[in-house]
Design a protein around this motif. Structure first.
Motif, PDB file in Angstrom:
ATOM      1  N   MET A   1      -5.549  -1.477  15.954  1.00 28.46           N
ATOM      2  CA  MET A   1      -4.926  -2.614  15.277  1.00 28.46           C
ATOM      3  C   MET A   1      -4.235  -2.233  13.976  1.00 28.46           C
ATOM      4  N   THR A   2      -4.383  -0.977  13.555  1.00 29.23           N
ATOM      5  CA  THR A   2      -3.689  -0.491  12.363  1.00 29.23           C
ATOM      6  C   THR A   2      -2.852   0.722  12.754  1.00 29.23           C
ATOM      7  N   GLY A   3      -2.085   1.234  11.796  1.00 29.81           N
ATOM      8  CA  GLY A   3      -1.209   2.361  12.098  1.00 29.81           C
ATOM      9  C   GLY A   3       0.238   1.946  12.270  1.00 29.81           C
ATOM     10  N   PHE A   4       0.475   0.670  12.433  1.00 34.61           N
ATOM     11  CA  PHE A   4       1.814   0.108  12.434  1.00 34.61           C
ATOM     12  C   PHE A   4       1.746  -1.250  11.758  1.00 34.61           C
ATOM     13  N   PRO A   5       2.629  -1.527  10.807  1.00 32.91           N
ATOM     14  CA  PRO A   5       3.863  -0.808  10.477  1.00 32.91           C
ATOM     15  C   PRO A   5       3.723   0.344   9.490  1.00 32.91           C
ATOM     16  N   GLU A   6       2.511   0.801   9.217  1.00 37.27           N
ATOM     17  CA  GLU A   6       2.342   1.898   8.254  1.00 37.27           C
ATOM     18  C   GLU A   6       3.267   3.068   8.537  1.00 37.27           C
ATOM     19  N   ALA A   7       3.326   3.490   9.790  1.00 36.58           N
ATOM     20  CA  ALA A   7       4.073   4.701  10.126  1.00 36.58           C
ATOM     21  C   ALA A   7       5.559   4.549   9.817  1.00 36.58           C
ATOM     22  N   VAL A   8       6.146   3.426  10.197  1.00 41.99           N
ATOM     23  CA  VAL A   8       7.582   3.250   9.952  1.00 41.99           C
ATOM     24  C   VAL A   8       7.861   2.994   8.475  1.00 41.99           C
ATOM     25  N   LEU A   9       6.963   2.315   7.778  1.00 44.55           N
ATOM     26  CA  LEU A   9       7.143   2.121   6.337  1.00 44.55           C
ATOM     27  C   LEU A   9       7.094   3.457   5.607  1.00 44.55           C
ATOM     28  N   ALA A  10       6.208   4.348   6.044  1.00 48.85           N
ATOM     29  CA  ALA A  10       6.159   5.680   5.457  1.00 48.85           C
ATOM     30  C   ALA A  10       7.477   6.411   5.676  1.00 48.85           C
ATOM     31  N   ARG A  11       8.040   6.305   6.866  1.00 46.46           N
ATOM     32  CA  ARG A  11       9.319   6.960   7.152  1.00 46.46           C
ATOM     33  C   ARG A  11      10.428   6.385   6.267  1.00 46.46           C
ATOM     34  N   GLU A  12      10.395   5.071   6.048  1.00 47.02           N
ATOM     35  CA  GLU A  12      11.409   4.436   5.198  1.00 47.02           C
ATOM     36  C   GLU A  12      11.294   4.865   3.732  1.00 47.02           C
ATOM     37  N   LEU A  13      10.148   5.417   3.365  1.00 53.37           N
ATOM     38  CA  LEU A  13       9.959   5.937   2.010  1.00 53.37           C
ATOM     39  C   LEU A  13      10.018   7.462   1.972  1.00 53.37           C
ATOM     40  N   ALA A  14      10.404   8.073   3.106  1.00 56.96           N
ATOM     41  CA  ALA A  14      10.500   9.528   3.230  1.00 56.96           C
ATOM     42  C   ALA A  14       9.161  10.209   2.977  1.00 56.96           C
ATOM     43  N   LEU A  15       8.081   9.569   3.436  1.00 62.15           N
ATOM     44  CA  LEU A  15       6.745  10.144   3.334  1.00 62.15           C
ATOM     45  C   LEU A  15       6.353  10.786   4.661  1.00 62.15           C
ATOM     46  N   CYS A  16       5.507  11.789   4.602  1.00 60.59           N
ATOM     47  CA  CYS A  16       4.875  12.328   5.804  1.00 60.59           C
ATOM     48  C   CYS A  16       3.711  11.408   6.179  1.00 60.59           C
ATOM     49  N   TYR A  17       3.549  11.137   7.464  1.00 61.01           N
ATOM     50  CA  TYR A  17       2.481  10.241   7.905  1.00 61.01           C
ATOM     51  C   TYR A  17       1.817  10.824   9.148  1.00 61.01           C
ATOM     52  N   THR A  18       0.487  10.936   9.099  1.00 59.33           N
ATOM     53  CA  THR A  18      -0.288  11.500  10.202  1.00 59.33           C
ATOM     54  C   THR A  18      -1.474  10.595  10.505  1.00 59.33           C
TER      55      THR A  18
ATOM     56  N   ASN B   1       0.822  -1.214   0.000  1.00 62.21           N
ATOM     57  CA  ASN B   1       0.000   0.000   0.000  1.00 62.21           C
ATOM     58  C   ASN B   1       0.854   1.261   0.000  1.00 62.21           C
ATOM     59  N   LEU B   2       1.848   1.328   0.892  1.00 64.00           N
ATOM     60  CA  LEU B   2       2.692   2.523   0.976  1.00 64.00           C
ATOM     61  C   LEU B   2       3.570   2.669  -0.264  1.00 64.00           C
ATOM     62  N   TRP B   3       4.072   1.559  -0.782  1.00 64.42           N
ATOM     63  CA  TRP B   3       4.885   1.599  -1.997  1.00 64.42           C
ATOM     64  C   TRP B   3       4.066   2.129  -3.177  1.00 64.42           C
ATOM     65  N   ALA B   4       2.816   1.676  -3.270  1.00 55.85           N
ATOM     66  CA  ALA B   4       1.938   2.136  -4.350  1.00 55.85           C
ATOM     67  C   ALA B   4       1.690   3.633  -4.244  1.00 55.85           C
ATOM     68  N   LEU B   5       1.476   4.135  -3.036  1.00 52.73           N
ATOM     69  CA  LEU B   5       1.245   5.565  -2.865  1.00 52.73           C
ATOM     70  C   LEU B   5       2.454   6.379  -3.319  1.00 52.73           C
ATOM     71  N   ARG B   6       3.637   5.955  -2.909  1.00 60.37           N
ATOM     72  CA  ARG B   6       4.835   6.694  -3.334  1.00 60.37           C
ATOM     73  C   ARG B   6       5.011   6.620  -4.850  1.00 60.37           C
ATOM     74  N   SER B   7       4.730   5.449  -5.419  1.00 62.02           N
ATOM     75  CA  SER B   7       4.867   5.274  -6.867  1.00 62.02           C
ATOM     76  C   SER B   7       3.945   6.212  -7.634  1.00 62.02           C
TER      77      SER B   7
ATOM     78  N   PHE C   1      18.387  -0.259  -3.064  1.00 60.02           N
ATOM     79  CA  PHE C   1      17.676  -0.157  -4.339  1.00 60.02           C
ATOM     80  C   PHE C   1      17.125   1.247  -4.478  1.00 60.02           C
ATOM     81  N   ASP C   2      16.728   1.609  -5.676  1.00 54.46           N
ATOM     82  CA  ASP C   2      16.174   2.931  -5.936  1.00 54.46           C
ATOM     83  C   ASP C   2      14.692   2.967  -5.588  1.00 54.46           C
ATOM     84  N   LEU C   3      14.255   4.071  -5.031  1.00 50.65           N
ATOM     85  CA  LEU C   3      12.845   4.262  -4.708  1.00 50.65           C
ATOM     86  C   LEU C   3      12.119   4.815  -5.933  1.00 50.65           C
ATOM     87  N   PRO C   4      10.826   4.530  -6.030  1.00 55.10           N
ATOM     88  CA  PRO C   4      10.055   5.076  -7.159  1.00 55.10           C
ATOM     89  C   PRO C   4       9.877   6.581  -7.030  1.00 55.10           C
TER      90      PRO C   4
END
Length: 213
Positions: free
Chosen positions: A129-146, A15-21, A210-213
């Motif tokens: 039950m949600t919100g993790f690992p979303e938050a850390v995955l967003a950070r690993e993609l240099a995304l803002c997450y709220t 999900n997070l990868w698709a958003l960044r892409s 690897f390179d990010l999208p």
């Protein structure tokens, strides 16, 4: 019968990868949570500034091969996104809680009373039950997450009763979903076009495998 994906089976990485892409750089994440504090009842919106991970077995990194990548996660949420969300919620007339700690449990079961009371004694604010690992995955993609956390119930250890039920959570969320969508839309509209927070530079100086999208 529900066809919803249980929280421990959500494809968070995809999900997070698709958003960044797609070019997304700022993420607002609404969710339903239980309150660990008597003063924060159903209908409150909590915009947490900290989280605690109590999940197990969820893959929480993109960088599990090709070399270690360590991102800073001391402050897991975007400060700009948080400020925007709090302002939008106040303007919308919500009972807003600015700050607090979200503890994320594995699910799909709810907490026992003892677990709930332990969470509360630690000073944590809400449980979901949600919100993790979303938050850390967003950070690993240099995304803002709220996180925008809608309180649907008091957790099992907070007050007497039969405890949280699936039907109770769904019923309350359903009655507030239209208002919640309006809040998300207002917050999205108020997000800045240019990012000045540190989220976008989370990977600066780190060699990625690897390179990010």
């Amino acid at each position: 019968m529900t066809t919803a994906t249980p929280p421990h089976r959500i494809p968070y990485r995809a999900n997070l990868w698709a958003l960044r892409s797609l070019g997304v750089r700022q993420v607002l994440a609404p969710s339903a949570v239980g309150s660990l504090k008597a003063e924060h009842g159903p209908g409150a919106i909590v915009v947490p500034d900290q989280l605690v991970d109590r999940t197990s077995g969820r893959v929480q990194t993109y960088y599990d091969a090709g070399g270690a990548v360590h991102v800073s996660f001391a402050d897991p949420y975007c400060p700009t996104g948080r400020a925007v969300a709090v302002s939008a919620a106040r303007s919308g007339g919500w009972d807003i809680v600015d700050g607090g700690t979200l503890v994320v449990i594995e699910g799909p079961r709810f907490s026992t009373r003892a677990e709930s009371q332990w969470f509360a004694r630690n000073g944590w604010t809400i449980v979901g039950m949600t919100g993790f690992p979303e938050a850390v995955l967003a950070r690993e993609l240099a995304l803002c997450y709220t996180s925008l956390s809608l309180v649907t119930d008091h957790d099992a250890g907070v007050e007497a009763g039969e405890g949280v039920t699936h039907e109770e959570v769904l019923r309350f969320f359903a009655t507030n979903v239209t208002k919640m969508r309006s809040l998300v839309a207002d917050a999205v509209e108020a997000l800045p076009q240019e990012r000045t927070c540190a989220c976008g530079s989370a990977l600066d100086g780190i060699k990625l495998p690897f390179d990010l999208p």
